[in-house]
Every structure is written in structure tokens, then in C-alpha cells.
Motif scaffolding. Structure first.
Motif, mmCIF file in Angstrom:
data_model
loop_
_atom_site.group_PDB
_atom_site.id
_atom_site.type_symbol
_atom_site.label_atom_id
_atom_site.label_comp_id
_atom_site.label_asym_id
_atom_site.label_seq_id
_atom_site.Cartn_x
_atom_site.Cartn_y
_atom_site.Cartn_z
ATOM 1 N N MET A 1 0.914 -1.216 0.031
ATOM 2 C CA MET A 1 0.071 0.105 0.019
ATOM 3 C C MET A 1 0.906 1.316 0.096
ATOM 4 N N LYS A 2 1.913 1.257 0.885
ATOM 5 C CA LYS A 2 2.669 2.325 0.895
ATOM 6 C C LYS A 2 3.390 2.874 -0.498
ATOM 7 N N LYS A 3 3.698 1.773 -1.441
ATOM 8 C CA LYS A 3 4.348 1.929 -2.599
ATOM 9 C C LYS A 3 3.223 2.681 -3.288
ATOM 10 N N LEU A 4 2.100 2.570 -3.148
ATOM 11 C CA LEU A 4 1.000 3.008 -4.254
ATOM 12 C C LEU A 4 0.576 4.518 -3.961
ATOM 13 N N LEU A 5 0.889 5.203 -2.781
ATOM 14 C CA LEU A 5 0.851 6.419 -2.107
ATOM 15 C C LEU A 5 1.165 7.548 -3.147
ATOM 16 N N PRO A 6 2.670 7.464 -3.613
ATOM 17 C CA PRO A 6 3.152 8.468 -4.490
ATOM 18 C C PRO A 6 2.256 8.290 -5.904
ATOM 19 N N ALA A 7 1.835 7.325 -6.252
ATOM 20 C CA ALA A 7 1.156 7.292 -7.599
ATOM 21 C C ALA A 7 -0.198 7.840 -7.463
ATOM 22 N N ILE A 8 -0.792 7.578 -6.257
ATOM 23 C CA ILE A 8 -2.155 8.161 -6.007
ATOM 24 C C ILE A 8 -2.049 9.608 -5.922
ATOM 25 N N PHE A 9 -1.131 10.271 -5.025
ATOM 26 C CA PHE A 9 -0.916 11.472 -4.852
ATOM 27 C C PHE A 9 -0.780 12.222 -6.548
ATOM 28 N N LEU A 10 -0.043 11.604 -7.435
ATOM 29 C CA LEU A 10 0.326 12.172 -8.730
ATOM 30 C C LEU A 10 -1.198 12.156 -9.292
ATOM 31 N N ILE A 11 -1.903 10.989 -9.441
ATOM 32 C CA ILE A 11 -3.026 10.946 -10.118
ATOM 33 C C ILE A 11 -4.061 11.881 -9.572
ATOM 34 N N ALA A 12 -4.003 12.101 -8.090
ATOM 35 C CA ALA A 12 -4.942 13.177 -7.796
ATOM 36 C C ALA A 12 -4.772 14.641 -8.165
ATOM 37 N N PHE A 13 -3.295 14.784 -8.132
ATOM 38 C CA PHE A 13 -2.935 16.033 -8.862
ATOM 39 C C PHE A 13 -3.431 16.388 -10.142
ATOM 40 N N ILE A 14 -3.073 15.247 -11.076
ATOM 41 C CA ILE A 14 -3.290 15.610 -12.472
ATOM 42 C C ILE A 14 -5.142 15.601 -12.730
ATOM 43 N N ILE A 15 -5.716 14.886 -11.865
ATOM 44 C CA ILE A 15 -7.325 15.007 -12.050
ATOM 45 C C ILE A 15 -7.955 16.184 -11.491
ATOM 46 N N ASN A 16 -7.274 16.604 -10.296
ATOM 47 C CA ASN A 16 -7.935 17.390 -9.348
ATOM 48 C C ASN A 16 -7.764 18.697 -9.079
ATOM 49 N N ALA A 17 -6.222 18.893 -9.532
ATOM 50 C CA ALA A 17 -5.474 20.311 -9.149
ATOM 51 C C ALA A 17 -6.106 21.222 -9.884
ATOM 52 N N LYS A 18 -6.248 22.616 -9.377
ATOM 53 C CA LYS A 18 -6.643 23.776 -9.837
ATOM 54 C C LYS A 18 -5.268 24.629 -10.147
ATOM 55 N N SER A 19 -4.987 24.996 -11.099
ATOM 56 C CA SER A 19 -3.743 25.640 -11.468
ATOM 57 C C SER A 19 -3.992 27.060 -12.322
ATOM 58 N N GLN A 20 -2.955 27.915 -11.952
ATOM 59 C CA GLN A 20 -2.797 29.047 -12.584
ATOM 60 C C GLN A 20 -1.395 29.444 -13.015
ATOM 61 N N THR A 21 -1.020 29.516 -14.520
ATOM 62 C CA THR A 21 0.153 29.549 -14.624
ATOM 63 C C THR A 21 0.364 30.927 -15.369
ATOM 64 N N ASN A 22 1.740 31.575 -15.130
ATOM 65 C CA ASN A 22 2.193 32.641 -16.085
ATOM 66 C C ASN A 22 3.624 32.371 -16.570
ATOM 67 N N LEU A 23 3.668 32.390 -17.759
ATOM 68 C CA LEU A 23 4.929 32.196 -18.370
ATOM 69 C C LEU A 23 5.568 33.220 -19.271
ATOM 70 N N TYR A 24 6.640 33.679 -19.036
ATOM 71 C CA TYR A 24 7.430 34.809 -19.719
ATOM 72 C C TYR A 24 8.791 34.222 -20.329
ATOM 73 N N GLU A 25 8.868 34.893 -21.691
ATOM 74 C CA GLU A 25 9.874 34.164 -22.441
ATOM 75 C C GLU A 25 10.335 35.499 -23.084
ATOM 76 N N ASN A 26 11.842 35.877 -22.931
ATOM 77 C CA ASN A 26 12.422 37.049 -23.630
ATOM 78 C C ASN A 26 12.482 36.579 -24.995
ATOM 79 N N PRO A 27 12.159 37.498 -26.025
ATOM 80 C CA PRO A 27 12.173 37.368 -27.400
ATOM 81 C C PRO A 27 13.457 36.839 -27.855
ATOM 82 N N GLN A 28 14.448 37.301 -27.003
ATOM 83 C CA GLN A 28 15.939 37.228 -27.336
ATOM 84 C C GLN A 28 16.621 35.883 -27.095
ATOM 85 N N PHE A 29 15.791 35.135 -26.033
ATOM 86 C CA PHE A 29 16.217 33.927 -25.362
ATOM 87 C C PHE A 29 16.892 32.897 -26.134
ATOM 88 N N ASP A 30 16.294 32.343 -27.428
ATOM 89 C CA ASP A 30 16.764 31.511 -28.211
ATOM 90 C C ASP A 30 18.336 31.909 -28.631
#
Length: 215
Positions: free
Chosen positions: A1-30
Motif C-alpha cells: 500500500m505504501k508503494k501506491l501512495l506516491p502514484a495516488i498523489f500524482l493521479i490526484a494532482f493531475i485530475i483534481n488540481a486547480k492551477s494558474q500559470t504565468n510564463l514569460y519568455e524573452n524574445p531573444q532567449f533562443d
């Protein structure tokens, strides 16, 4: 059961997490990234927001140590993430400075987790001898790194996965200190059981816009 916990947490994140993302990229970065040969990752400044009831059972010094451990855990996890991408051939030819070397070089200048914010990315890059510096801030309800989690659990009897976290990452150019890339993400829900799990989740999409990695 302990081995399953990390996978359960990851699945819960992917399915239920509410996220807000801001990404900035300098035009000259490349174009700028093509000239880079080495990058360093500094410890992330961390704030662990505990409830008043939990704070009653620990001192400010103990909380400081937990936050320091958490910030270093994020630094190590980022280093591991880059190494894995490099091994797979998903990165341009660039050296990622070992966090142990980063810490040693900073210590020689009396720079540590407590006072590192007093230095600009350009100053840190010069001390570390790299072409760019990755730095950031991390805010969480519960620590993700193993050392910090164990310390918190022993102190206040508080265990479990993180409920919410905000991570803010930046890449600065060493030559002029210009911001090349910034990634700010807020997540809520069940999450991975370690700093490495967290970084893998957060970087999954952001890495597609990071000039050091191949699309």
C-alpha cells in the motif's frame, strides 16, 4: 500500500488540481541561450505557511531550518531534472553546475541561504562562473523535501502531501543580468510525495518553452 501512495498523489494532482500559470519568455532567449555553456541553480527561497496551531510547537529557528531544507530540495530536484533531460538528449550541449559546487563557491564569498537575496543574479553568476543563473521562490503549506517533511512531522506530528504551492522560477543572463525566462505557477490539490515529483509535474509543459531544452 505504501508503494501506491506516491502514484495516488500524482493521479490526484493531475485530475483534481486547480492551477494558474504565468510564463514569460524573452524574445531573444533562443539566440542568447545558444551562446551559453554553463548554468547554475541557486537554492529557492522558501516559505512554509503553517497554521497557528502548528507554529505553537516549533521555534522560528526550527522553521528557518525547514524552509532552508525545502529550498535546497527544490534546487537539487531541478538539477536532477536537467541531468535527466541531458542524458536523454533533450537538451543543448550545456553544463549544469552541481549544487554542491554552487554552495561551496557561494560559501567562499560568505553567501548563504539567508543572505543570497542581497545579491543580483548577475553578481551570483560572476561568482559561480556560469553564463546564466536559475533562481526562484517557493511557497507551500507543507514541505515536499524528505528532510523537511520528516522534521516537520517529528516536531508537530504533521504528515501528508502538499495541499497548495506556488513556485516562481527565473533564468537571468550572466552578462547583463537580463531576465530571459520566468515561470510562475500556483497549484492546489493532491501532489507528488517529493520535491522531484513536484518539479517533474511543474516542468512538464514549461520546459517546452525553455530554450535550453529541445521541443
Amino acid at each position: 500500500m505504501k508503494k501506491l501512495l506516491p502514484a495516488i498523489f500524482l493521479i490526484a494532482f493531475i485530475i483534481n488540481a486547480k492551477s494558474q500559470t504565468n510564463l514569460y519568455e524573452n524574445p531573444q532567449f533562443d539566440d542568447i541561450a545558444k551562446t551559453h555553456k554553463s548554468i547554475a541553480i541557486t537554492p529557492f527561497k522558501t516559505q512554509v505557511k503553517l497554521r497557528p496551531k502548528q507554529m505553537k510547537d516549533m521555534t522560528s529557528e526550527q522553521l528557518d531550518r525547514i524552509e532552508k531544507s525545502e529550498g535546497e530540495g527544490i534546487q537539487t530536484a531541478m538539477y536532477s531534472w536537467f541531468l535527466k533531460r541531458k542524458k536523454r538528449g533533450d537538451m543543448q550541449t550545456i553544463e549544469i553546475q552541481d549544487p554542491k559546487a554552487t554552495t561551496a563557491l557561494l560559501n567562499k564569498k560568505d553567501i548563504n541561504y539567508t543572505n543570497i537575496s542581497n545579491y543580483t543574479p548577475q553578481e551570483l553568476a560572476e561568482i559561480l562562473g556560469v553564463d546564466a543563473v536559475i533562481s526562484g521562490d517557493f511557497e507551500t503549506d507543507k514541505p515536499m523535501s524528505e528532510g523537511a517533511s520528516i522534521a516537520l512531522g517529528l516536531l508537530v506530528g504533521f504528515w501528508g502531501s502538499t495541499n497548495s504551492a506556488v513556485i516562481n522560477m527565473s533564468v537571468h543572463n550572466a552578462e547583463d543580468g537580463v531576465l530571459l525566462w520566468n515561470y510562475n505557477k500556483k497549484v492546489k490539490g493532491g501532489m507528488g510525495s517529493s520535491s522531484e515529483d513536484l518539479i517533474n509535474i511543474l516542468m512538464r509543459k514549461a520546459s517546452r518553452r525553455l530554450s535550453y531544452t529541445k521541443s
